[in-house]
Write an enzyme that holds these catalytic residues in place. Structure first.
Site, PDB file in Angstrom:
ATOM      1  N   GLY A  11       0.818  -1.217   0.000  1.00  0.00           N
ATOM      2  CA  GLY A  11       0.000   0.000   0.000  1.00  0.00           C
ATOM      3  C   GLY A  11       0.846   1.259   0.000  1.00  0.00           C
ATOM      4  O   GLY A  11       2.074   1.210  -0.125  1.00  0.00           O
ATOM      5  N   GLN A  12       0.167   2.404   0.169  1.00  0.00           N
ATOM      6  CA  GLN A  12       0.864   3.698   0.048  1.00  0.00           C
ATOM      7  C   GLN A  12       1.990   3.830   1.070  1.00  0.00           C
ATOM      8  O   GLN A  12       3.104   4.213   0.726  1.00  0.00           O
ATOM      9  CB  GLN A  12      -0.132   4.856   0.243  1.00  0.00           C
ATOM     10  CG  GLN A  12       0.467   6.215  -0.138  1.00  0.00           C
ATOM     11  CD  GLN A  12      -0.211   7.410   0.535  1.00  0.00           C
ATOM     12  OE1 GLN A  12      -1.007   7.262   1.453  1.00  0.00           O
ATOM     13  NE2 GLN A  12       0.112   8.601   0.077  1.00  0.00           N
ATOM     14  N   ASN A  54      -3.386 -11.880   4.920  1.00  0.00           N
ATOM     15  CA  ASN A  54      -4.658 -11.179   5.039  1.00  0.00           C
ATOM     16  C   ASN A  54      -4.903 -10.881   6.518  1.00  0.00           C
ATOM     17  O   ASN A  54      -4.938 -11.795   7.340  1.00  0.00           O
ATOM     18  CB  ASN A  54      -5.759 -12.088   4.474  1.00  0.00           C
ATOM     19  CG  ASN A  54      -7.121 -11.425   4.508  1.00  0.00           C
ATOM     20  OD1 ASN A  54      -7.337 -10.448   5.235  1.00  0.00           O
ATOM     21  ND2 ASN A  54      -8.031 -11.950   3.723  1.00  0.00           N
ATOM     22  N   TYR A 143     -14.515   5.581   9.018  1.00  0.00           N
ATOM     23  CA  TYR A 143     -13.047   5.540   9.146  1.00  0.00           C
ATOM     24  C   TYR A 143     -12.633   6.061  10.527  1.00  0.00           C
ATOM     25  O   TYR A 143     -11.839   5.445  11.232  1.00  0.00           O
ATOM     26  CB  TYR A 143     -12.459   6.413   8.040  1.00  0.00           C
ATOM     27  CG  TYR A 143     -10.950   6.469   7.975  1.00  0.00           C
ATOM     28  CD1 TYR A 143     -10.206   5.354   7.614  1.00  0.00           C
ATOM     29  CD2 TYR A 143     -10.276   7.659   8.246  1.00  0.00           C
ATOM     30  CE1 TYR A 143      -8.816   5.427   7.525  1.00  0.00           C
ATOM     31  CE2 TYR A 143      -8.897   7.737   8.151  1.00  0.00           C
ATOM     32  CZ  TYR A 143      -8.174   6.615   7.784  1.00  0.00           C
ATOM     33  OH  TYR A 143      -6.804   6.697   7.696  1.00  0.00           O
ATOM     34  N   LYS A 147     -10.803   4.314  13.737  1.00  0.00           N
ATOM     35  CA  LYS A 147      -9.501   4.822  14.217  1.00  0.00           C
ATOM     36  C   LYS A 147      -9.535   5.098  15.723  1.00  0.00           C
ATOM     37  O   LYS A 147      -8.582   4.800  16.430  1.00  0.00           O
ATOM     38  CB  LYS A 147      -9.089   6.085  13.434  1.00  0.00           C
ATOM     39  CG  LYS A 147      -8.635   5.784  12.009  1.00  0.00           C
ATOM     40  CD  LYS A 147      -7.419   4.872  11.991  1.00  0.00           C
ATOM     41  CE  LYS A 147      -7.010   4.425  10.611  1.00  0.00           C
ATOM     42  NZ  LYS A 147      -6.000   3.355  10.615  1.00  0.00           N
TER      43      LYS A 147
END
Ligand code: AKB
Length: 319
Positions: A11-12, A54, A143, A147
């Site tokens: 990912g990023q 996963n 989200y 968090k």
């Protein structure tokens, strides 16, 4: 930190963090955990081991931890804010059930755990300017809900079981390597691609929408340094405010125009992203991270903009 598992390594953040850990901490292994369909490629694949991992499959994670004698887990698997609004149950599954898997394995096998939080953990009742470390956290996005729960659950595993959990609240992250996907702050990456290609940028956030942002090298430095910080100096754990700059779309466009004077931008506001952004701080106060583990960013808007443009031109083969 010797043997490390990065979950979400393609990912990023993961794609760059895995390379940094391999480079900065030789002598152990850093395993790139990925899900089928986002296999590591190139240097990420060649520079160390990679395993299917996963976050929702506890058995798979436990086998990797045993196989490589893992002592630290970077749990980066997550759906970003705009995607999480579209797929709230999937976001809950990945962010919460995934986290429980990681924390349980860490408890049993004595691993330290880093799970990032975000500016998304704050909500409309939070003070917007100089947002304190300890303040109201009543987010209105899925989200954000995950968090805040991540922060609480990570602290719970530390208090109850002694698991060494630590975390930072990342601002929007900007990088020329791997694109983000489905975030509210993605515009601050996409704007550079448009500018370098000579295209007009259509901005999904309104003028005046100030948000905390950070260049990826600073974010990676934070993720490594917090896990290496001396435990006895940590008053907080999950999670530390960190920031390095705050700007609105006009501010980043002006910084780009200093390097690319004919850069053009117009607005087409995306209501989902705008309402998420409107519930997030303008700028956080990161004094606790500075005091407790020596956080200091290296980049500001000008130095980041220059570096982004130079590197994107190279990457895209544009003179
Ligand atoms: C997002 O926009 O969803 C993320 C974040 C700020 O956590 N980049």
């Amino acid at each position: 930190m010797k043997n490390i598992l990065v979950i979400g390594a393609t990912g990023q953040i993961g794609s760059e963090l895995t390379m940094k850990l391999r480079h900065d901490l030789p002598g152990g292994v850093t395993v790139a955990g990925y899900i089928p369909g986002s296999e590591p490629k190139g240097k990420l694949l060649e520079s160390g081991p990679a395993e299917k991992c996963n976050v929702c499959d506890a058995k798979q994670i436990a086998e990797i931890v045993d196989k490589y004698d893992i002592d630290t887990i970077y749990n980066l698997a997550a759906l970003l804010s705009a995607t999480a609004e579209r797929l709230p149950l999937k976001a809950w599954d990945i962010q919460m059930n995934g986290l429980i898997n990681v924390l349980e394995i860490a408890r049993e096998k004595h691993c330290a755990v880093f799970t990032p939080s975000s500016i998304g953990s704050f909500g409309p009742d939070t003070p917007r300017d100089n947002t304190p470390q300890d303040t109201i956290q009543r987010p209105t996005s899925m989200y954000g809900v995950t968090k805040v729960a991540t922060e609480l659950l990570s602290d719970y595993y530390h208090i109850k079981y002694g698991v060494d959990t630590r975390s930072v609240r990342f601002p929007g992250l900007i990088s020329y390597t791997t694109l983000p996907g489905g975030g509210t702050t993605d515009y601050a990456v996409e704007i550079y691609y448009a500018a370098v290609k000579g295209e007009e940028f259509v901005c999904p956030l309104a003028p005046g929408t100030y948000l905390d942002m950070m260049y990826m090298p600073d974010a990676l430095k934070a993720a490594v340094n917090i896990m290496q910080a001396r435990e006895r100096y940590l008053v907080h754990r999950n999670s530390f405010n960190i920031t390095s700059m705050s700007f609105d779309p006009e501010g980043i466009a002006a910084a780009i125009r200093k390097e690319i004077p004919d850069f053009r931008m117009r607005y087409e506001v995306d209501p989902v992203r705008q309402s998420i952004a409107d519930s997030w701080p303008n700028r956080m106060d990161d004094v606790c991270a500075r005091k407790e583990w020596g956080w200091t960013p290296s980049y500001n808007l000008e130095t980041m903009t220059h570096d982004m443009i130079v590197n994107l031109r190279l990457k895209l083969g544009i003179k």
